[in-house]
Design a protein around this motif. Structure first.
Motif, PDB file in Angstrom:
ATOM      1  N   PRO A  25       0.892  -1.425   0.047  1.00 25.15           N
ATOM      2  CA  PRO A  25      -0.031  -0.179   0.184  1.00 25.15           C
ATOM      3  C   PRO A  25       1.132   1.246  -0.152  1.00 25.15           C
ATOM      4  CG  PRO A  25      -0.983  -1.066   1.258  1.00 25.15           C
ATOM      5  CD  PRO A  25       0.915  -1.882   1.240  1.00 25.15           C
ATOM      6  N   ALA A  26       2.113   1.231   0.461  1.00 22.68           N
ATOM      7  CA  ALA A  26       2.992   2.535   0.937  1.00 22.68           C
ATOM      8  C   ALA A  26       3.161   2.740  -0.414  1.00 22.68           C
ATOM      9  CB  ALA A  26       3.825   2.247   1.631  1.00 22.68           C
ATOM     10  N   CYS A  27       4.430   1.839  -1.324  1.00 23.63           N
ATOM     11  CA  CYS A  27       4.878   2.501  -2.733  1.00 23.63           C
ATOM     12  C   CYS A  27       3.840   1.541  -3.525  1.00 23.63           C
ATOM     13  CB  CYS A  27       6.516   1.572  -2.735  1.00 23.63           C
ATOM     14  SG  CYS A  27       6.688  -0.100  -3.074  1.00 23.63           S
ATOM     15  N   GLY A  28       3.370   0.943  -3.770  1.00 26.45           N
ATOM     16  CA  GLY A  28       2.143   0.346  -4.653  1.00 26.45           C
ATOM     17  C   GLY A  28       3.020  -0.454  -5.731  1.00 26.45           C
ATOM     18  N   GLU A  29       4.205  -1.537  -5.145  1.00 27.53           N
ATOM     19  CA  GLU A  29       5.118  -2.698  -6.145  1.00 27.53           C
ATOM     20  C   GLU A  29       4.588  -3.618  -5.404  1.00 27.53           C
ATOM     21  OE1 GLU A  29       7.313  -2.270  -8.395  1.00 27.53           O
ATOM     22  OE2 GLU A  29       7.371   0.179  -8.890  1.00 27.53           O
ATOM     23  N   THR A  30       4.416  -4.819  -6.047  1.00 20.86           N
ATOM     24  CA  THR A  30       4.174  -6.053  -6.251  1.00 20.86           C
ATOM     25  C   THR A  30       5.204  -7.459  -5.685  1.00 20.86           C
ATOM     26  OG1 THR A  30       1.982  -5.172  -7.346  1.00 20.86           O
ATOM     27  CG2 THR A  30       2.941  -7.740  -7.003  1.00 20.86           C
ATOM     28  N   ALA A  31       5.108  -7.485  -4.532  1.00 17.18           N
ATOM     29  CA  ALA A  31       6.304  -7.965  -3.297  1.00 17.18           C
ATOM     30  C   ALA A  31       5.757  -9.260  -3.162  1.00 17.18           C
ATOM     31  CB  ALA A  31       7.430  -7.046  -3.438  1.00 17.18           C
ATOM     32  N   SER A  32       6.817  -9.581  -2.277  1.00 14.00           N
ATOM     33  CA  SER A  32       6.152 -11.295  -1.286  1.00 14.00           C
ATOM     34  C   SER A  32       6.899  -9.897   0.028  1.00 14.00           C
ATOM     35  CB  SER A  32       7.189 -11.811  -1.375  1.00 14.00           C
ATOM     36  OG  SER A  32       6.788 -13.093  -2.902  1.00 14.00           O
ATOM     37  N   LEU A  33       5.966  -9.650   1.319  1.00 18.75           N
ATOM     38  CA  LEU A  33       5.950  -9.111   1.730  1.00 18.75           C
ATOM     39  C   LEU A  33       6.423 -10.771   3.286  1.00 18.75           C
ATOM     40  CD1 LEU A  33       2.895  -7.254   1.601  1.00 18.75           C
ATOM     41  CD2 LEU A  33       5.320  -6.551   0.820  1.00 18.75           C
ATOM     42  N   SER A  34       6.757 -10.054   4.377  1.00 19.14           N
ATOM     43  CA  SER A  34       7.935 -10.620   4.766  1.00 19.14           C
ATOM     44  C   SER A  34       7.746 -10.610   6.415  1.00 19.14           C
ATOM     45  CB  SER A  34       9.458 -10.996   5.451  1.00 19.14           C
ATOM     46  OG  SER A  34       9.523  -9.788   5.362  1.00 19.14           O
ATOM     47  N   VAL A  35       7.175 -11.815   6.826  1.00 23.89           N
ATOM     48  CA  VAL A  35       5.653 -11.377   7.794  1.00 23.89           C
ATOM     49  C   VAL A  35       6.373 -11.232   9.466  1.00 23.89           C
ATOM     50  CG1 VAL A  35       3.580 -11.767   9.333  1.00 23.89           C
ATOM     51  CG2 VAL A  35       3.789 -11.508   7.143  1.00 23.89           C
ATOM     52  N   CYS A  36       6.401 -11.550  10.216  1.00 27.47           N
ATOM     53  CA  CYS A  36       6.740 -11.810  11.500  1.00 27.47           C
ATOM     54  C   CYS A  36       5.744 -11.571  12.699  1.00 27.47           C
ATOM     55  CB  CYS A  36       8.398 -11.353  12.573  1.00 27.47           C
ATOM     56  SG  CYS A  36       8.868 -10.428  11.217  1.00 27.47           S
ATOM     57  N   ARG A  37       6.673 -12.335  14.050  1.00 25.11           N
ATOM     58  CA  ARG A  37       5.848 -11.805  15.075  1.00 25.11           C
ATOM     59  C   ARG A  37       5.840 -11.602  16.140  1.00 25.11           C
ATOM     60  NH1 ARG A  37       3.912 -17.049  18.690  1.00 25.11           N
ATOM     61  NH2 ARG A  37       2.085 -15.762  19.928  1.00 25.11           N
ATOM     62  N   ARG A  38       5.885 -10.340  16.511  1.00 21.30           N
ATOM     63  CA  ARG A  38       6.018 -10.005  17.822  1.00 21.30           C
ATOM     64  C   ARG A  38       5.182 -10.127  18.788  1.00 21.30           C
ATOM     65  NH1 ARG A  38       5.386  -3.790  18.068  1.00 21.30           N
ATOM     66  NH2 ARG A  38       4.103  -4.525  19.653  1.00 21.30           N
ATOM     67  N   TYR A  39       5.272 -10.912  20.244  1.00 14.70           N
ATOM     68  CA  TYR A  39       5.096 -11.122  20.868  1.00 14.70           C
ATOM     69  C   TYR A  39       5.756 -10.219  22.369  1.00 14.70           C
ATOM     70  CZ  TYR A  39       7.379 -15.652  21.449  1.00 14.70           C
ATOM     71  OH  TYR A  39       8.433 -16.498  21.102  1.00 14.70           O
ATOM     72  N   SER A  40       5.599 -10.532  23.867  1.00 21.56           N
ATOM     73  CA  SER A  40       6.580 -10.751  25.091  1.00 21.56           C
ATOM     74  C   SER A  40       5.847 -11.868  25.769  1.00 21.56           C
ATOM     75  CB  SER A  40       5.412  -9.116  25.652  1.00 21.56           C
ATOM     76  OG  SER A  40       5.832  -7.695  24.944  1.00 21.56           O
ATOM     77  N   TYR A  41       6.635 -11.988  26.964  1.00 22.90           N
ATOM     78  CA  TYR A  41       6.737 -12.669  27.383  1.00 22.90           C
ATOM     79  C   TYR A  41       7.094 -13.545  28.841  1.00 22.90           C
ATOM     80  CZ  TYR A  41      11.217 -14.151  26.677  1.00 22.90           C
ATOM     81  OH  TYR A  41      12.657 -14.510  25.993  1.00 22.90           O
ATOM     82  N   VAL A  42       6.381 -14.429  29.963  1.00 22.14           N
ATOM     83  CA  VAL A  42       7.214 -13.570  31.124  1.00 22.14           C
ATOM     84  C   VAL A  42       7.787 -15.180  31.125  1.00 22.14           C
ATOM     85  CG1 VAL A  42       5.638 -13.929  33.590  1.00 22.14           C
ATOM     86  CG2 VAL A  42       5.132 -12.264  31.914  1.00 22.14           C
ATOM     87  N   HIS A  43       8.939 -14.974  31.816  1.00 20.43           N
ATOM     88  CA  HIS A  43       9.488 -15.962  32.226  1.00 20.43           C
ATOM     89  C   HIS A  43       9.944 -16.279  33.742  1.00 20.43           C
ATOM     90  CE1 HIS A  43      13.570 -13.932  32.615  1.00 20.43           C
ATOM     91  NE2 HIS A  43      12.830 -12.997  32.055  1.00 20.43           N
ATOM     92  N   PHE A  44      10.879 -17.752  33.985  1.00 20.31           N
ATOM     93  CA  PHE A  44      10.609 -17.831  35.485  1.00 20.31           C
ATOM     94  C   PHE A  44      12.252 -18.351  35.188  1.00 20.31           C
ATOM     95  CE2 PHE A  44      11.275 -21.524  37.852  1.00 20.31           C
ATOM     96  CZ  PHE A  44      11.007 -20.733  39.370  1.00 20.31           C
ATOM     97  N   PHE A  45      12.922 -18.258  35.405  1.00 21.50           N
ATOM     98  CA  PHE A  45      14.631 -18.547  34.721  1.00 21.50           C
ATOM     99  C   PHE A  45      14.724 -18.544  33.583  1.00 21.50           C
ATOM    100  CE2 PHE A  45      14.633 -20.360  39.490  1.00 21.50           C
ATOM    101  CZ  PHE A  45      15.592 -19.600  40.200  1.00 21.50           C
TER     102      PHE A  45
END
Length: 122
Positions: A25-45
């Motif tokens: 939508p920004a540049c109008g070019e047709t390309a393969s968009l790479s997708v990543c997942r960002r998440y937060s987490y709570v950890h124990f040790f």
């Protein structure tokens, strides 16, 4: 990163897949968009216990603009499915496309009033 005794909180970004042949939508070019997942987490040790605040981010390889992908589409892509992004399925988070002069097409700075190459009013 937050650490208190033996508990802590952190965030992580992992690749989720690629959306093939999508129009940016920004540049109008047709390309393969790479997708990543960002998440937060709570950890124990340093062992993750609870994941929360999950967001799927798509990046255009041509203009490096970043978009937020619908979470349902992102989950389907992360589980190995093929997806087609509907026209309103990407929400712009960061636009890295420089504006161009309407007269000569030269890239301009975002706050320019006149073209640096031909002097036309922007």
């Amino acid at each position: 990163m937050f650490f208190l005794g033996i508990f802590g909180a952190n965030s992580k970004v992992v690749p989720a897949g690629q959306v093939s042949a999508a129009a940016c939508p920004a540049c109008g070019e047709t390309a393969s968009l790479s997708v990543c997942r960002r998440y937060s987490y709570v950890h124990f040790f340093f062992i993750p216990l609870v994941k929360y605040d999950s967001v799927y981010l798509a990046t255009c390889p041509r203009c490096a603009s970043v978009f937020e992908l619908d979470p349902a589409l992102g989950r389907r892509l992360a589980h190995g499915g093929e997806i087609t992004v509907p026209p309103g399925g990407l929400r712009l988070l960061r636009n890295n496309v420089l504006p161009r002069c309407p007269a000569c097409g030269a890239p301009q700075q975002k706050d320019s009033l006149y073209c640096n190459r031909c002097g036309a009013k922007l």
